[in-house]
Write an enzyme that holds these catalytic residues in place. Structure first.
Site, PDB file in Angstrom:
ATOM      1  N   ARG A  90      -2.379   6.309 -11.150  1.00  0.00           N
ATOM      2  CA  ARG A  90      -2.005   5.378 -12.223  1.00  0.00           C
ATOM      3  C   ARG A  90      -3.149   4.396 -12.485  1.00  0.00           C
ATOM      4  O   ARG A  90      -3.759   3.898 -11.552  1.00  0.00           O
ATOM      5  CB  ARG A  90      -0.741   4.603 -11.817  1.00  0.00           C
ATOM      6  CG  ARG A  90       0.524   5.322 -12.194  1.00  0.00           C
ATOM      7  CD  ARG A  90       1.777   4.684 -11.652  1.00  0.00           C
ATOM      8  NE  ARG A  90       1.888   3.238 -11.769  1.00  0.00           N
ATOM      9  CZ  ARG A  90       2.968   2.556 -11.384  1.00  0.00           C
ATOM     10  NH1 ARG A  90       4.006   3.197 -10.892  1.00  0.00           N
ATOM     11  NH2 ARG A  90       3.005   1.241 -11.502  1.00  0.00           N
TER      12      ARG A  90
ATOM     13  N   ARG B 119      -0.866  -7.692 -10.595  1.00  0.00           N
ATOM     14  CA  ARG B 119       0.552  -7.301 -10.529  1.00  0.00           C
ATOM     15  C   ARG B 119       1.268  -8.059  -9.407  1.00  0.00           C
ATOM     16  O   ARG B 119       2.409  -8.484  -9.567  1.00  0.00           O
ATOM     17  CB  ARG B 119       0.665  -5.781 -10.294  1.00  0.00           C
ATOM     18  CG  ARG B 119       0.300  -4.977 -11.539  1.00  0.00           C
ATOM     19  CD  ARG B 119       0.067  -3.521 -11.224  1.00  0.00           C
ATOM     20  NE  ARG B 119       1.238  -2.850 -10.708  1.00  0.00           N
ATOM     21  CZ  ARG B 119       1.203  -1.726  -9.988  1.00  0.00           C
ATOM     22  NH1 ARG B 119       0.045  -1.165  -9.683  1.00  0.00           N
ATOM     23  NH2 ARG B 119       2.317  -1.173  -9.585  1.00  0.00           N
TER      24      ARG B 119
ATOM     25  N   ARG C  21      -1.280   6.453  -3.895  1.00  0.00           N
ATOM     26  CA  ARG C  21      -0.201   7.028  -4.713  1.00  0.00           C
ATOM     27  C   ARG C  21      -0.767   7.984  -5.763  1.00  0.00           C
ATOM     28  O   ARG C  21      -1.795   7.748  -6.370  1.00  0.00           O
ATOM     29  CB  ARG C  21       0.566   5.917  -5.423  1.00  0.00           C
ATOM     30  CG  ARG C  21       1.574   6.500  -6.425  1.00  0.00           C
ATOM     31  CD  ARG C  21       2.618   5.530  -6.873  1.00  0.00           C
ATOM     32  NE  ARG C  21       2.065   4.312  -7.442  1.00  0.00           N
ATOM     33  CZ  ARG C  21       2.802   3.244  -7.710  1.00  0.00           C
ATOM     34  NH1 ARG C  21       4.089   3.248  -7.458  1.00  0.00           N
ATOM     35  NH2 ARG C  21       2.240   2.166  -8.226  1.00  0.00           N
TER      36      ARG C  21
ATOM     37  N   ARG D 270      12.969  -8.199 -14.077  1.00  0.00           N
ATOM     38  CA  ARG D 270      11.927  -8.785 -13.233  1.00  0.00           C
ATOM     39  C   ARG D 270      11.475 -10.152 -13.704  1.00  0.00           C
ATOM     40  O   ARG D 270      10.429 -10.644 -13.259  1.00  0.00           O
ATOM     41  CB  ARG D 270      10.748  -7.834 -12.998  1.00  0.00           C
ATOM     42  CG  ARG D 270      10.095  -7.313 -14.178  1.00  0.00           C
ATOM     43  CD  ARG D 270       9.631  -5.918 -13.893  1.00  0.00           C
ATOM     44  NE  ARG D 270       8.330  -5.778 -13.303  1.00  0.00           N
ATOM     45  CZ  ARG D 270       7.906  -4.600 -12.799  1.00  0.00           C
ATOM     46  NH1 ARG D 270       8.690  -3.553 -12.788  1.00  0.00           N
ATOM     47  NH2 ARG D 270       6.707  -4.491 -12.326  1.00  0.00           N
TER      48      ARG D 270
ATOM     49  N   LYS E 209      10.372   1.116  -4.237  1.00  0.00           N
ATOM     50  CA  LYS E 209      11.560   1.022  -5.106  1.00  0.00           C
ATOM     51  C   LYS E 209      11.810   2.339  -5.835  1.00  0.00           C
ATOM     52  O   LYS E 209      12.924   2.862  -5.845  1.00  0.00           O
ATOM     53  CB  LYS E 209      11.390  -0.097  -6.147  1.00  0.00           C
ATOM     54  CG  LYS E 209      11.085  -1.466  -5.567  1.00  0.00           C
ATOM     55  CD  LYS E 209      10.926  -2.509  -6.644  1.00  0.00           C
ATOM     56  CE  LYS E 209       9.801  -2.266  -7.635  1.00  0.00           C
ATOM     57  NZ  LYS E 209       8.442  -2.343  -7.057  1.00  0.00           N
TER      58      LYS E 209
HETATM   59  P1  AP5 Z   1       6.831   3.711  -5.012  1.00  0.00           P
HETATM   60  O1  AP5 Z   1       8.216   4.173  -4.668  1.00  0.00           O
HETATM   61  O2  AP5 Z   1       6.154   4.324  -6.179  1.00  0.00           O
HETATM   62  O3  AP5 Z   1       6.803   2.103  -5.108  1.00  0.00           O
HETATM   63  P2  AP5 Z   1       7.379   1.108  -6.205  1.00  0.00           P
HETATM   64  O4  AP5 Z   1       7.984  -0.037  -5.469  1.00  0.00           O
HETATM   65  O5  AP5 Z   1       8.246   1.833  -7.170  1.00  0.00           O
HETATM   66  O6  AP5 Z   1       6.029   0.662  -6.854  1.00  0.00           O
HETATM   67  P3  AP5 Z   1       5.560   0.470  -8.372  1.00  0.00           P
HETATM   68  O7  AP5 Z   1       4.092   0.185  -8.269  1.00  0.00           O
HETATM   69  O8  AP5 Z   1       5.954   1.635  -9.217  1.00  0.00           O
HETATM   70  O9  AP5 Z   1       6.331  -0.777  -8.782  1.00  0.00           O
HETATM   71  P4  AP5 Z   1       6.003  -1.717  -9.938  1.00  0.00           P
HETATM   72  O10 AP5 Z   1       7.243  -2.511 -10.008  1.00  0.00           O
HETATM   73  O11 AP5 Z   1       4.769  -2.496  -9.783  1.00  0.00           O
HETATM   74  O12 AP5 Z   1       5.658  -0.731 -11.149  1.00  0.00           O
HETATM   75  P5  AP5 Z   1       6.470  -0.319 -12.438  1.00  0.00           P
HETATM   76  O13 AP5 Z   1       6.157   1.098 -12.678  1.00  0.00           O
HETATM   77  O14 AP5 Z   1       7.883  -0.737 -12.361  1.00  0.00           O
HETATM   78  O15 AP5 Z   1       5.949   3.901  -3.688  1.00  0.00           O
HETATM   79  C1  AP5 Z   1       4.557   3.589  -3.694  1.00  0.00           C
HETATM   80  C2  AP5 Z   1       3.801   4.631  -2.839  1.00  0.00           C
HETATM   81  O16 AP5 Z   1       4.224   4.498  -1.480  1.00  0.00           O
HETATM   82  C3  AP5 Z   1       4.108   6.084  -3.227  1.00  0.00           C
HETATM   83  O17 AP5 Z   1       2.936   6.819  -3.109  1.00  0.00           O
HETATM   84  C4  AP5 Z   1       5.174   6.552  -2.209  1.00  0.00           C
HETATM   85  O18 AP5 Z   1       5.063   7.933  -1.941  1.00  0.00           O
HETATM   86  C5  AP5 Z   1       4.815   5.713  -0.988  1.00  0.00           C
HETATM   87  N1  AP5 Z   1       5.996   5.290  -0.216  1.00  0.00           N
HETATM   88  C6  AP5 Z   1       7.207   4.894  -0.681  1.00  0.00           C
HETATM   89  N2  AP5 Z   1       8.029   4.540   0.322  1.00  0.00           N
HETATM   90  C7  AP5 Z   1       7.302   4.710   1.473  1.00  0.00           C
HETATM   91  C8  AP5 Z   1       7.592   4.508   2.874  1.00  0.00           C
HETATM   92  N3  AP5 Z   1       8.798   4.061   3.283  1.00  0.00           N
HETATM   93  N4  AP5 Z   1       6.616   4.780   3.761  1.00  0.00           N
HETATM   94  C9  AP5 Z   1       5.386   5.231   3.344  1.00  0.00           C
HETATM   95  N5  AP5 Z   1       5.054   5.438   2.045  1.00  0.00           N
HETATM   96  C10 AP5 Z   1       6.008   5.175   1.119  1.00  0.00           C
HETATM   97  O19 AP5 Z   1       5.780  -1.226 -13.548  1.00  0.00           O
HETATM   98  C11 AP5 Z   1       4.471  -0.986 -13.996  1.00  0.00           C
HETATM   99  C12 AP5 Z   1       4.134  -1.953 -15.128  1.00  0.00           C
HETATM  100  O20 AP5 Z   1       5.045  -1.758 -16.235  1.00  0.00           O
HETATM  101  C13 AP5 Z   1       4.274  -3.439 -14.784  1.00  0.00           C
HETATM  102  O21 AP5 Z   1       3.112  -3.941 -14.169  1.00  0.00           O
HETATM  103  C14 AP5 Z   1       4.519  -4.031 -16.178  1.00  0.00           C
HETATM  104  O22 AP5 Z   1       3.323  -4.138 -16.907  1.00  0.00           O
HETATM  105  C15 AP5 Z   1       5.399  -2.990 -16.859  1.00  0.00           C
HETATM  106  N6  AP5 Z   1       6.839  -3.233 -16.645  1.00  0.00           N
HETATM  107  C16 AP5 Z   1       7.712  -2.385 -16.017  1.00  0.00           C
HETATM  108  N7  AP5 Z   1       8.944  -2.937 -16.005  1.00  0.00           N
HETATM  109  C17 AP5 Z   1       8.843  -4.139 -16.611  1.00  0.00           C
HETATM  110  C18 AP5 Z   1       9.764  -5.183 -16.863  1.00  0.00           C
HETATM  111  N8  AP5 Z   1      11.057  -5.095 -16.505  1.00  0.00           N
HETATM  112  N9  AP5 Z   1       9.324  -6.282 -17.510  1.00  0.00           N
HETATM  113  C19 AP5 Z   1       8.041  -6.385 -17.918  1.00  0.00           C
HETATM  114  N10 AP5 Z   1       7.105  -5.437 -17.688  1.00  0.00           N
HETATM  115  C20 AP5 Z   1       7.504  -4.326 -17.044  1.00  0.00           C
END
Ligand code: AP5
Length: 226
Positions: free
Chosen positions: A170, A181, A137, A100, A25
């Site tokens: 991370r 998660r 990552r 979410r 994402k």
């Molecule tokens: P990446 O693009 O980083 O994946 P992502 O889907 O963004 O993954 P996240 O882990 O960041 O999502 P998340 O929703 O769990 O975390 P968030 O930071 O929002 O890609 C992942 C890896 O794969 C990278 O290394 C990339 O290079 C590689 N890659 C990408 N595409 C690829 C492809 N096509 N082929 C091969 N490799 C690829 O949230 C973190 C925490 O914050 C949550 O757990 C929660 O505690 C809190 N939080 C955030 N938002 C909220 C909310 N709205 N409500 C409540 N808590 C929240």
């Protein structure tokens, strides 16, 4: 826009990214926002920055994020309400990581704009591939750029191409936290797929393909909408 009561314009670009941790994402939302010339609003990055700066928001969020749980809906809705009231969001924005939960989706709806013109991408990637992506990552704590040790390595090992800062893993990419998660995603975020299916333009995206191929699909969807 009024920060207490922002009204999202109906002609603004509005894109939501849904999908499990590691689905790509953030990678794709950053590319799409750059291409569209609108900000990417990534709640995970905002919370991690607040944690690094030890702000009151960061102090509340850190212990929750460390365990792989979701931060409270009230905090997140307030954070987004304030962010989209800023001038750079007038033409639209790409939401990465919000909403979410169903209460967050309701909070977003209350900020205005016809829900039928939201474009919602729902990423699907097999679990074993998610684990490979999360374990490899690397993240830049300074400019929030994301890399992968195999799939998208930086030019110089361990160093951010964009700002030269040292890359880190991370804390919540540890295996035990990833399991929680994924559980939170299944329990609280997956219901949003049904929520948006009937209210907005929801598109299923096969995220288990090369990054450029996935991005081409997103661009095509955005052009069809325009
Ligand atoms: P990446 O693009 O980083 O994946 P992502 O889907 O963004 O993954 P996240 O882990 O960041 O999502 P998340 O929703 O769990 O975390 P968030 O930071 O929002 O890609 C992942 C890896 O794969 C990278 O290394 C990339 O290079 C590689 N890659 C990408 N595409 C690829 C492809 N096509 N082929 C091969 N490799 C690829 O949230 C973190 C925490 O914050 C949550 O757990 C929660 O505690 C809190 N939080 C955030 N938002 C909220 C909310 N709205 N409500 C409540 N808590 C929240």
């Amino acid at each position: 826009m009024d920060a207490a009561n922002p009204r999202i314009r109906d002609d603004a670009v509005r894109v939501i990214f849904l999908g499990p941790p590691g689905a790509g994402k953030g990678t794709q939302a950053a590319r799409l926002a750059t291409r569209l010339g609108v900000p990417r609003i990534a709640t995970g990055d905002m919370l991690r920055t607040a944690t690094l700066k030890n702000t009151p928001l960061g102090q509340k969020a850190a212990p929750i994020m460390e365990k792989g749980n979701l931060v409270s809906d009230d905090l997140l809705v307030a954070l987004i309400r304030e962010r989209i009231a800023e001038g750079d969001c007038d033409r639209g924005f790409v939401l990465d990581g919000f909403p979410r939960t169903l209460p967050q989706a309701q909070g977003l709806k209350d900020m205005g704009g016809d829900p039928r013109s939201w474009l919602v991408f729902d990423f699907d990637v097999p679990r074993d591939e998610l684990l490979r992506r999360l374990s490899g990552r690397r993240w830049c704590p300074s400019c929030q750029a994301t890399y992968h040790v195999c799939y998208e390595p930086p030019k110089s090992e361990g160093v951010c191409d964009l700002c030269g800062a040292r890359l880190v893993q991370r804390d919540d990419d540890r295996e035990s936290v990833v399991a929680q998660r994924l559980h939170e995603y299944d329990e609280r975020t997956l219901p949003l797929v049904e929520y948006y299916r009937t209210r907005s333009r929801l598109l299923a995206i096969d995220g288990n393909r090369p990054m450029d191929v996935v991005f081409a699909d997103l661009l095509q969807a955005v052009e069809v909408r325009a």
